[in-house]
Design a protein around this motif. Structure first.
Motif, PDB file in Angstrom:
ATOM      1  N   VAL A 735     -65.341-127.439  16.712  1.00 20.75           N
ATOM      2  CA  VAL A 735     -66.000-127.790  15.452  1.00 20.75           C
ATOM      3  C   VAL A 735     -67.155-126.827  15.180  1.00 20.75           C
ATOM      4  O   VAL A 735     -67.324-126.314  14.069  1.00 20.75           O
ATOM      5  CB  VAL A 735     -66.514-129.245  15.496  1.00 20.75           C
ATOM      6  N   LEU A 736     -67.967-126.585  16.211  1.00 23.10           N
ATOM      7  CA  LEU A 736     -69.116-125.702  16.069  1.00 23.10           C
ATOM      8  C   LEU A 736     -68.676-124.278  15.733  1.00 23.10           C
ATOM      9  O   LEU A 736     -69.291-123.598  14.903  1.00 23.10           O
ATOM     10  CB  LEU A 736     -69.929-125.716  17.370  1.00 23.10           C
ATOM     11  N   LEU A 737     -67.600-123.796  16.341  1.00 26.22           N
ATOM     12  CA  LEU A 737     -67.089-122.452  16.071  1.00 26.22           C
ATOM     13  C   LEU A 737     -66.683-122.326  14.594  1.00 26.22           C
ATOM     14  O   LEU A 737     -67.015-121.338  13.923  1.00 26.22           O
ATOM     15  CB  LEU A 737     -65.900-122.169  16.997  1.00 26.22           C
ATOM     16  N   LEU A 738     -65.962-123.329  14.073  1.00 31.29           N
ATOM     17  CA  LEU A 738     -65.554-123.289  12.667  1.00 31.29           C
ATOM     18  C   LEU A 738     -66.766-123.355  11.739  1.00 31.29           C
ATOM     19  O   LEU A 738     -66.781-122.713  10.677  1.00 31.29           O
ATOM     20  CB  LEU A 738     -64.589-124.439  12.379  1.00 31.29           C
ATOM     21  N   TYR A 761     -59.827-128.758   5.895  1.00 35.27           N
ATOM     22  CA  TYR A 761     -59.777-127.598   5.016  1.00 35.27           C
ATOM     23  C   TYR A 761     -59.318-126.359   5.781  1.00 35.27           C
ATOM     24  O   TYR A 761     -58.485-125.579   5.289  1.00 35.27           O
ATOM     25  CB  TYR A 761     -61.155-127.376   4.408  1.00 35.27           C
ATOM     26  N   ALA A 762     -59.847-126.195   7.019  1.00 36.57           N
ATOM     27  CA  ALA A 762     -59.445-125.051   7.842  1.00 36.57           C
ATOM     28  C   ALA A 762     -57.954-125.105   8.152  1.00 36.57           C
ATOM     29  O   ALA A 762     -57.251-124.086   8.113  1.00 36.57           O
ATOM     30  CB  ALA A 762     -60.269-125.018   9.128  1.00 36.57           C
ATOM     31  N   HIS A 793     -58.606-119.273  14.641  1.00 33.88           N
ATOM     32  CA  HIS A 793     -57.445-119.655  15.442  1.00 33.88           C
ATOM     33  C   HIS A 793     -57.882-120.426  16.687  1.00 33.88           C
ATOM     34  O   HIS A 793     -57.359-121.508  16.998  1.00 33.88           O
ATOM     35  CB  HIS A 793     -56.678-118.384  15.830  1.00 33.88           C
ATOM     36  N   ILE A 794     -58.868-119.887  17.393  1.00 37.09           N
ATOM     37  CA  ILE A 794     -59.372-120.537  18.610  1.00 37.09           C
ATOM     38  C   ILE A 794     -60.012-121.887  18.273  1.00 37.09           C
ATOM     39  O   ILE A 794     -59.818-122.883  18.991  1.00 37.09           O
ATOM     40  CB  ILE A 794     -60.385-119.625  19.327  1.00 37.09           C
ATOM     41  N   GLY A 795     -60.764-121.930  17.168  1.00 40.52           N
ATOM     42  CA  GLY A 795     -61.385-123.187  16.754  1.00 40.52           C
ATOM     43  C   GLY A 795     -60.357-124.272  16.511  1.00 40.52           C
ATOM     44  O   GLY A 795     -60.540-125.425  16.928  1.00 40.52           O
ATOM     45  N   LEU A 796     -59.243-123.928  15.849  1.00 39.96           N
ATOM     46  CA  LEU A 796     -58.187-124.913  15.586  1.00 39.96           C
ATOM     47  C   LEU A 796     -57.478-125.326  16.868  1.00 39.96           C
ATOM     48  O   LEU A 796     -57.019-126.464  16.985  1.00 39.96           O
ATOM     49  CB  LEU A 796     -57.183-124.342  14.580  1.00 39.96           C
ATOM     50  N   LEU A 797     -57.370-124.416  17.834  1.00 36.14           N
ATOM     51  CA  LEU A 797     -56.801-124.795  19.132  1.00 36.14           C
ATOM     52  C   LEU A 797     -57.702-125.805  19.839  1.00 36.14           C
ATOM     53  O   LEU A 797     -57.218-126.707  20.538  1.00 36.14           O
ATOM     54  CB  LEU A 797     -56.626-123.548  20.017  1.00 36.14           C
ATOM     55  N   CYS A 798     -59.004-125.676  19.654  1.00 44.49           N
ATOM     56  CA  CYS A 798     -59.958-126.558  20.338  1.00 44.49           C
ATOM     57  C   CYS A 798     -59.979-127.961  19.745  1.00 44.49           C
ATOM     58  O   CYS A 798     -60.298-128.922  20.458  1.00 44.49           O
ATOM     59  CB  CYS A 798     -61.372-125.979  20.267  1.00 44.49           C
ATOM     60  N   VAL A 799     -59.711-128.083  18.444  1.00 44.09           N
ATOM     61  CA  VAL A 799     -59.837-129.394  17.800  1.00 44.09           C
ATOM     62  C   VAL A 799     -58.487-130.085  17.628  1.00 44.09           C
ATOM     63  O   VAL A 799     -58.376-131.031  16.832  1.00 44.09           O
ATOM     64  CB  VAL A 799     -60.526-129.255  16.420  1.00 44.09           C
ATOM     65  N   GLN A 800     -57.487-129.675  18.380  1.00 40.50           N
ATOM     66  CA  GLN A 800     -56.205-130.348  18.311  1.00 40.50           C
ATOM     67  C   GLN A 800     -56.342-131.797  18.755  1.00 40.50           C
ATOM     68  O   GLN A 800     -57.138-132.130  19.624  1.00 40.50           O
ATOM     69  CB  GLN A 800     -55.172-129.616  19.174  1.00 40.50           C
ATOM     70  N   ASP A 801     -55.545-132.655  18.141  1.00 39.46           N
ATOM     71  CA  ASP A 801     -55.629-134.082  18.431  1.00 39.46           C
ATOM     72  C   ASP A 801     -55.225-134.385  19.878  1.00 39.46           C
ATOM     73  O   ASP A 801     -55.826-135.241  20.530  1.00 39.46           O
ATOM     74  CB  ASP A 801     -54.713-134.841  17.463  1.00 39.46           C
TER      75      ASP A 801
END
Length: 861
Positions: A735-738, A761-762, A793-801
């Motif tokens: 979240v912080l990265l995004l 949105y991301a 890309h990395i941010g979305l990998l981190c916030v996966q459900d």
């Protein structure tokens, strides 16, 4: 001409049937269309789509998950027929939305039908083919279909492009559902308010309406016609402060979005646990209720309602009065005021309110001079009055000063979570709450009213004078005692420090059901090893905690800038008596930081325990915290891309040290922008370890009954079930990265109402190969596009459900520093309400099912 239009319309309908191969009640998405249309991209998916002009009485449209149902209905004892939506499988479930509220069909008209006209609009026609109700919007093409979602929303969508031209949630009836927003745009005048039914058997709009007011901060109002009937009090960022109910705000899914530039103020309801069915609606008699479905009893129960006692009725006691449901009579005048009509008050008619006994001195002093100054009388535990003016002030004393300098100011209040509020007119709708639920109001009174008990005061002065001689006799003894106390202060302080028991290990009994924390007793720092600083030195360093030295305030308490006697500049964190945290968090931070040393962790220089005072002394960070730059439209230009990428890498290194390289294996649990401090060279340092917990070397997961953290940064498994691990911090880091890339808070995104937050949105931009559009526009000249996209890309990998598929911090650092091929991210958590229905269907394979665990407590920091 009419026959030609009818023929053309039938050709359009036939073309839709051939393409989609669906009937009115259910069907399949053909393979060829699922490959070409991203909005219907799931093979053999059961959908309910309205195509045929012969959707008639007796037929129903059912949502994909068979949760909601749309069809014709006739209320009991009613002569009208309506189109409505209701829960499909809940017996006795009320209708939650009605289309033709103002234009009912005749109950005897069984030839009525719902159709999509040649202009692409949804139309309700009677047996004579007359249009009774229509969506009446501009449609890009006539390739439209009507879809009922599992949120209970009916939408009109272009089946080729996916463009939505109309949504029923923008035209609410009497019920507030999860995923819906109510509010207004006060610049355009567009409103989305709830309106009651006229009667239980008449869905036409009644006289009761629920909406928001455009003031800052906004309030929710229930109106009876144009007259206010009930008021929620202002929104403080997590709840309405005029509702004495601890279970509100983020805990039950409420969130208020206010954008003064665009003129938008909306209240959303988003219940993440799909097994927890809750609605809010207005009864025809004007009672606002929150209903929850009881799965065991198979019935609705009332979890909360407005107007539960006479004092909740707006202004029941009139102006300058206070209503207390526990007193008889319930109404009384505020101090310095008397009833405007004694006769009316004796009859129990309080609507006339109260008037001042004595006029204020302020205006008289301006013209005549020489009078006594007005003062303020503190009234505690109140629902604060209506008609306030909000001042952008974060300091209590400046709030008081503003009121004192303005003769029109009748009262002021300072609420920590809001700021300064002042009243320049009548004080209306004041209610007595408990000390826990209410707030302090400082009422302006003339000097004579403040000193009304002068005889008693003079009597006290005489008594006091008679004992002065005795006090003087004792003076010598007291003087000697003070000297003795100063001489022995260090001894006393050591005893107090020892009494602040740290224990042989961190006490996790309150927080976890797992055997936890310290690897062995040798890792635990004895209190005698801690750097202790005299309280007197801290007082001198901070100029007695002068407000000019205040750097900010968090969940722990205020932080002050100080300068020690050796010239070293420090930051002093002072535990607030009103803090949501306490001794456990204070001990936790000391014990952890004393054993952790890393260039990307803030350094503890010492601590102080003096009576009730608990203080932590840190190295001073010149640039304060990351959020002060990142979310400030002027300051964030100082953070070019190289600096932001440097900060991202520094935070990742600090977390890797906490998770794997330190002797304690620490889970931070509250990683966010305000807890990232920046030194003079913009090097990031992770701070605030009050909520941190340690793991044993072999331990991977822990459970807590006390969920604490910050909304928007908590992982779903922690917020919903109290489970935390290294992957909880990974989620927060994502979240912080995004946020660093976008320059926008996760929870304050206003791009479009379809996006619940920044994550949604991301994800939308990523799925459409437009990820670079997420980047902060101020980075256009300094960024490396490939590096930005990699970080997204990395941010979305981190916030996966799914916890399992989130990367570890060691893997994240490797991704940041190399050109390795990254796996494709899956659906982020907490974005379900932000997706369209077809997107939800296409992603449903990747969404983890929601359990029935409830959150015991969420504490914002």
């Amino acid at each position: 001409m009419a026959l030609e239009r009818e023929k053309k319309h039938e050709q359009v309908v036939e073309r839709k049937k051939k393409m989609l191969q669906v009937v009115v009640r259910k069907g399949l998405v053909p393979t060829n269309l699922s490959r070409t249309n991203p909005h219907l991209r799931r093979r053999n998916l059961r959908v309910r789509i309205l195509l045929s002009p012969k959707f008639s009485v007796g037929q129903t449209l059912i949502s994909a998950g068979e949760i909601f149902e749309l069809g014709f209905f006739c209320p009991q004892n009613s002569s009208g027929r309506y189109i409505g939506i209701w829960y499909k499988n809940l017996p006795g479930s009320k209708v939650v939305w009605v289309a033709n509220r103002n234009n009912p069909l005749r109950a005897t008209d069984t030839a009525s039908s719902l159709t999509i006209g040649i202009d692409g609009n949804l139309r309700l026609v009677d047996g004579q083919r007359n249009t009774v109700w229509s969506t009446n919007v501009s449609v890009q093409s006539n390739n439209t279909i009507a879809v009922l979602s599992d949120k209970g929303e009916l939408v009109i969508r272009d089946y080729v492009s996916g463009w939505i031209s109309w949504e029923s949630f923008k035209y609410p009836s009497d019920t507030f559902l999860s995923g819906m927003m109510i509010g207004m745009n006060y610049k355009t005048g567009e409103k989305q308010f709830l309106t009651s039914w006229k009667a239980d058997d008449d869905p036409s709009p009644g006289k009761y309406m629920l909406g928001l007011t455009p003031e800052t901060p906004a309030q929710a109002f229930l109106w009876n016609g144009s007259e206010p009937l009930w008021r929620s009090g202002p929104w403080d960022g997590s709840k309405f402060i005029g509702i004495p109910n601890p279970v509100q705000g983020y805990v039950n899914g409420l969130n208020l979005i206010q954008d003064n530039q665009q003129g938008n103020v909306y209240l959303s309801l988003n219940v993440y646990n799909t097994s927890y069915i809750t609605i809010v609606f207005i009864t025809p008699t004007g009672i606002l209720k929150s209903l929850v479905w009881d799965q065991v009893k198979r019935d609705w129960y009332v979890s909360w309602k407005a107007l539960e006692n006479p004092c909740t009725v707006y202004g029941v006691c009139g102006d300058y009065s206070i209503c207390d449901k526990n007193r008889s009579p319930i109404c009384s005048c505020l101090r310095g005021f008397v009833p405007s009509s004694d006769e009316d008050w004796r009859r129990g008619n309080w609507s006339g309110g109260c008037v001042r006994k004595t006029e204020l001195e302020c205006r008289k002093n301006l013209t005549e001079g020489g009078g006594k100054n007005d003062g303020y009388w503190k009234v505690s535990g109140l629902k604060l009055p209506d008609r306030f003016q909000y001042l952008y002030s974060d300091d209590f004393s400046s709030c008081q000063q503003w009121c004192s300098k303005n003769c029109s100011c009748e009262a002021y209040a300072f609420v920590t979570t809001i700021g300064c509020m002042v009243w320049a007119g009548r004080l209306t709708d004041v209610q007595q709450f408990t000390a826990v639920d209410g707030y302090d109001l400082f009422l302006r009174l003339p000097y004579s009213e403040l000193g009304a008990d002068r005889k008693k005061i003079r009597k006290n002065i005489i008594i006091s004078s008679s004992i002065i001689s005795g006090v003087l006799v004792l003076g010598g003894f007291i003087f000697g005692f003070i000297r003795w106390r100063r001489a022995n202060r260090r001894v006393i302080r050591r005893k107090r420090t020892k009494s602040f028991h740290f224990g042989n290990k961190m006490d996790s009994s309150r927080d976890t059901s797992e055997d936890n924390i310290w690897v062995n007793n040798s890792t635990h720092p004895d209190s005698s090893e801690l750097p202790m600083i005299d309280f007197d030195k801290i007082l001198v360093a901070t100029n007695s905690f002068c407000r000019t030295n205040k750097l900010g305030e968090g969940g722990f308490g205020p932080v002050y800038r100080g300068k020690l006697e050796d010239g070293q500049v420090v930051a002093v964190k002072r535990l607030s008596s009103h803090s949501g945290q306490g001794a456990e968090e204070f001990k936790n931070e000391i014990l952890l930081i004393s054993k952790l040393q890393h260039r990307n962790l803030v350094r503890l220089l010492g601590c102080c325990i003096e009576g009730e005072e608990n203080l932590l002394v840190y190295e001073y960070m010149t640039n304060k915290s990351l959020d002060m730059f990142l979310f400030d439209s002027k300051k964030r230009v100082q953070l070019d891309w190289p600096k932001r990428f440097h900060i991202i890498q520094g935070i990742a290194r600090g977390l890797l040290y906490l998770h794997r390289d330190s002797c304690l294996r620490v889970i931070h649990r509250d990683l966010k922008a305000s807890n990232i401090l920046l030194d003079n060279d913009m090097n990031p340092k992770i701070s605030d370890f009050g909520l941190a917990r340690t793991f044993q070397v072999t331990q991977e997961l822990a459970n807590t009954r006390r969920v604490m953290g910050t909304f928007g940064y908590m992982s779903p498994e922690y917020a919903m079930r109290g489970l935390f691990s290294e992957k909880s911090d990974v989620f927060s880091f994502g979240v912080l990265l995004l946020e660093i890339v976008c320059g926008t808070r996760n929870t304050s995104l206003h791009y479009h109402e379809n996006y619940l937050n920044l994550l949604g949105y991301a994800w939308q931009l990523w799925s459409e190969n437009r990820a670079i559009e997420l980047m902060d526009e101020t980075l256009a000249d300094s960024c490396s596009p490939s590096e930005v996209v990699k970080c997204i890309h990395i941010g979305l990998l981190c916030v996966q459900d799914n916890v399992i598929v989130r990367p570890t911090m060691s893997a994240i650092l490797l991704m940041l520093s190399s050109e390795m091929e990254l796996p494709q991210p899956k659906l982020p958590a907490f974005t379900i309400q932000g997706l369209s229905d077809s997107e939800l269907q296409s992603q449903s394979n990747n969404i983890c099912s929601t359990n029935n665990d409830s959150i015991s407590i969420i504490e914002g920091r």
